[in-house]
Design an enzyme around this catalytic site. Structure first.
Site, mmCIF file in Angstrom:
data_model
loop_
_atom_site.group_PDB
_atom_site.id
_atom_site.type_symbol
_atom_site.label_atom_id
_atom_site.label_comp_id
_atom_site.label_asym_id
_atom_site.label_seq_id
_atom_site.Cartn_x
_atom_site.Cartn_y
_atom_site.Cartn_z
ATOM 1 N N TYR A 141 51.201 19.195 26.954
ATOM 2 C CA TYR A 141 50.151 19.566 28.214
ATOM 3 C C TYR A 141 50.024 18.550 29.096
ATOM 4 O O TYR A 141 49.467 17.369 28.498
ATOM 5 C CB TYR A 141 48.996 20.263 27.604
ATOM 6 C CG TYR A 141 48.076 20.881 28.505
ATOM 7 C CD1 TYR A 141 46.738 20.601 28.545
ATOM 8 C CD2 TYR A 141 48.574 21.837 29.502
ATOM 9 C CE1 TYR A 141 45.837 20.656 29.631
ATOM 10 C CE2 TYR A 141 47.501 22.399 30.394
ATOM 11 C CZ TYR A 141 46.409 21.844 30.548
ATOM 12 O OH TYR A 141 45.411 22.079 31.484
ATOM 13 N N ASP A 236 51.702 9.898 29.605
ATOM 14 C CA ASP A 236 50.386 10.767 29.839
ATOM 15 C C ASP A 236 49.295 10.341 28.796
ATOM 16 O O ASP A 236 49.358 10.853 27.639
ATOM 17 C CB ASP A 236 50.603 12.290 29.947
ATOM 18 C CG ASP A 236 49.403 12.895 30.280
ATOM 19 O OD1 ASP A 236 49.573 14.245 30.233
ATOM 20 O OD2 ASP A 236 48.317 12.406 30.383
ATOM 21 N N LYS A 264 39.548 11.637 30.745
ATOM 22 C CA LYS A 264 38.808 11.677 29.589
ATOM 23 C C LYS A 264 37.737 10.299 29.421
ATOM 24 O O LYS A 264 36.784 10.076 30.067
ATOM 25 C CB LYS A 264 39.502 11.889 28.343
ATOM 26 C CG LYS A 264 39.959 13.223 28.497
ATOM 27 C CD LYS A 264 40.790 13.827 27.310
ATOM 28 C CE LYS A 264 41.834 14.960 27.493
ATOM 29 N NZ LYS A 264 41.042 16.181 27.482
HETATM 30 P P1 KE4 Z 1 42.127 17.756 32.832
HETATM 31 O O1 KE4 Z 1 42.735 18.128 34.230
HETATM 32 O O2 KE4 Z 1 41.598 18.968 31.836
HETATM 33 O O3 KE4 Z 1 40.953 16.518 33.150
HETATM 34 O O4 KE4 Z 1 43.133 16.937 32.082
HETATM 35 C C1 KE4 Z 1 44.342 17.591 31.921
HETATM 36 C C2 KE4 Z 1 45.194 16.812 30.592
HETATM 37 C C3 KE4 Z 1 46.433 16.122 31.027
HETATM 38 N N1 KE4 Z 1 46.969 15.572 29.776
HETATM 39 C C4 KE4 Z 1 46.653 15.557 28.619
HETATM 40 C C5 KE4 Z 1 47.541 14.779 27.797
HETATM 41 C C6 KE4 Z 1 45.607 16.282 28.547
HETATM 42 O O5 KE4 Z 1 45.080 16.481 26.984
HETATM 43 C C7 KE4 Z 1 44.833 16.991 29.458
HETATM 44 C C8 KE4 Z 1 43.542 17.998 28.983
HETATM 45 N N2 KE4 Z 1 43.481 18.198 27.602
HETATM 46 C C9 KE4 Z 1 42.817 19.356 27.274
HETATM 47 C C10 KE4 Z 1 42.657 19.517 25.789
HETATM 48 N N3 KE4 Z 1 43.782 19.471 25.190
HETATM 49 C C11 KE4 Z 1 41.436 19.628 28.299
HETATM 50 C C12 KE4 Z 1 40.601 20.767 27.659
HETATM 51 C C13 KE4 Z 1 40.496 21.786 28.541
HETATM 52 O O6 KE4 Z 1 41.940 22.626 29.147
HETATM 53 O O7 KE4 Z 1 39.489 22.330 28.690
#
Ligand code: KE4
Length: 427
Positions: A141, A236, A264
């Protein structure tokens, strides 16, 4: 106000009652506790119930909630302004610090989320390579950008198909899905799309299928396959950056990507994303180059204050990573012992302070294995942990996170709850 009442109100005005789907507890059942306070390794819900927290805001809270240096830094910034929309010294310091800790990120651009970082990184890669296709890995993801909400086409069709309504089929067709830990699938896609792939993007340690480490040498093979294909390699590290090592997953595997995305931890709990990489690539971004990307709150002073305080503390205390490894290993050891003792079809994957308990006999090395997990049993396990005061991410396909505030006593308590909760789930 009780969580249940808040959830009813939320459902009337917010889609699904939450501002990010996973928070709704749909895959584990029941209703989410609404949180009111956090400190160290603990959170409290609106009814005053205390939980040991393993969500940690999905990764940012590596120092624990409310770390005094982070809070103090934000407080100081508050006294001199919240947002200017003009360059600040803190943004220069943040870019310099990221470049110091992650040498492949020679030049860095701040954005406001991981999604913005990955969306922007692939736009830059497409522009630099003069190609339109992107190769990702099934189950990984990268945020909710259209090019990532794409699943593998059926059968021989290697072109992607939308994985969400609203994603244009024409765009989805430009995303290819390889299989994590299977270099032959990468090579086959490059071969079937010769000269068309701008970049491969990968979670160098997967968190979004649950935690799945790369097989020994896999990332090096992906690097070599990209080089042979004339494609860029994007790591990523939104989740793994400053999590699995101070230099991120690339410091552990020794593979140098062309671009890296961050999020994060670099925000310390405030909204921050970033992407960085080779100077010759990054300088193609506006205003130094023609590739457009912008953001009203990019480099926001409050977010920079929280992120800088977090990264500076990690840099000044590298022993934190040894402690996180020790605590993570202790929890993993306890889990493995009870799984072995009871001969349960359960396995554990862990890298440093990110881990997942899979309700699956194991091994879990890619999406087709992860997706075979017993989700019903996971839901029962999650509920049992919640009842024992341990808040785990409400999905089998997430990693849980330890922070520097998770001390030995908290790990012991968690291990005891895990033993009982797995027994309940397997019953
Ligand atoms: P955000 O747009 O949610 O800040 O980041 C997206 C993203 C991109 N790449 C990786 C490897 C990620 O894990 C994420 C976001 N992670 C999720 C949890 N697995 C965020 C939690 C959520 O969607 O509320």
């Amino acid at each position: 106000m009780k969580s249940r009442d808040l959830f009813e109100r939320a459902l009337r005005r917010i889609p699904g009652g939450v501002n990010s789907p996973v928070r709704a507890f749909r895959s584990v059942g029941g209703e989410p506790p609404f949180l009111a306070r956090a400190k160290g390794a603990h959170v409290w819900d609106v009814e005053g119930r205390e939980y040991i927290d393993y969500i940690g805001s999905w990764g940012p809270m590596i120092l624990g909630h409310g770390h005094e240096e982070v809070v103090e830094a934000v407080r100081r910034q508050l006294d001199v302004g919240m947002s200017y929309g003009a360059p600040t010294e803190a943004e220069v310091e943040m870019a310099e610090l990221i470049a110091e800790l992650v040498p492949s990120a020679e030049v860095v651009r701040m954005v406001n989320s991981g999604t913005e970082a990955t969306m922007s990184a692939i736009r830059l890669a497409r522009a630099a390579a003069g190609r339109d296709k992107i190769l990702k890995f099934e189950g990984c993801y990268h945020g909710h950008g259209d090019s990532f909400l794409v699943k593998a086409g059926s059968g021989a069709a290697t072109l992607g198909v939308p994985d969400s309504p609203g994603v244009p089929a024409a765009l989805a067709a430009l995303t290819l899905n390889a299989r994590f830990n299977d270099i032959d699938s990468v090579r086959a896609l490059f071969e079937a799309n010769r000269g068309q792939v701008a970049a491969a993007i990968v979670e160098p340690v997967v968190g979004n299928m649950g935690c799945i480490p790369p097989k020994e040498g896999f990332l090096k093979q992906v690097r070599e396959a990209c080089d042979r294909a004339g494609a860029l390699l994007i790591f990523d590290e939104v989740m793994t950056g400053f999590r699995v090592a101070l230099g991120g997953a690339q410091a552990r595997c020794g593979v140098r990507p062309d671009l890296t995305t961050f999020g994060k931890i670099i925000g310390g709990g405030l909204p921050v994303g970033a992407y960085g990489g080779r100077r010759d690539l990054m300088e193609q971004l506006a205003p130094s180059g023609p590739v457009y990307q912008a953001g009203t709150l990019s480099g926001n002073p409050l977010a920079m204050a929280a992120g800088l305080a977090t990264l500076r503390h990690l840099k000044a205390h590298p022993e934190i990573y040894e402690q996180l490894e020790k605590r993570g290993a202790a929890l993993e050891k306890a889990a493995r012992a009870t799984i072995l003792q009871n001969d349960w079809p359960v396995c554990v994957n862990r890298v440093g302070s990110m881990a997942t308990i899979f309700l699956h006999p194991g091994p879990v090395r890619s999406w087709d294995e992860a997706s075979a997990c017993d989700r019903g049993r996971f839901a029962r396990y999650h509920r049992a942990m919640l009842e024992r005061g341990v808040l785990m991410p409400p999905s089998q396909f997430e990693a849980f996170f330890l922070s520097a505030a998770h001390d030995a006593e908290i790990i012991d308590k968690t291990a005891a709850a895990m033993r009982e909760s797995l027994a309940e789930a397997m019953g």
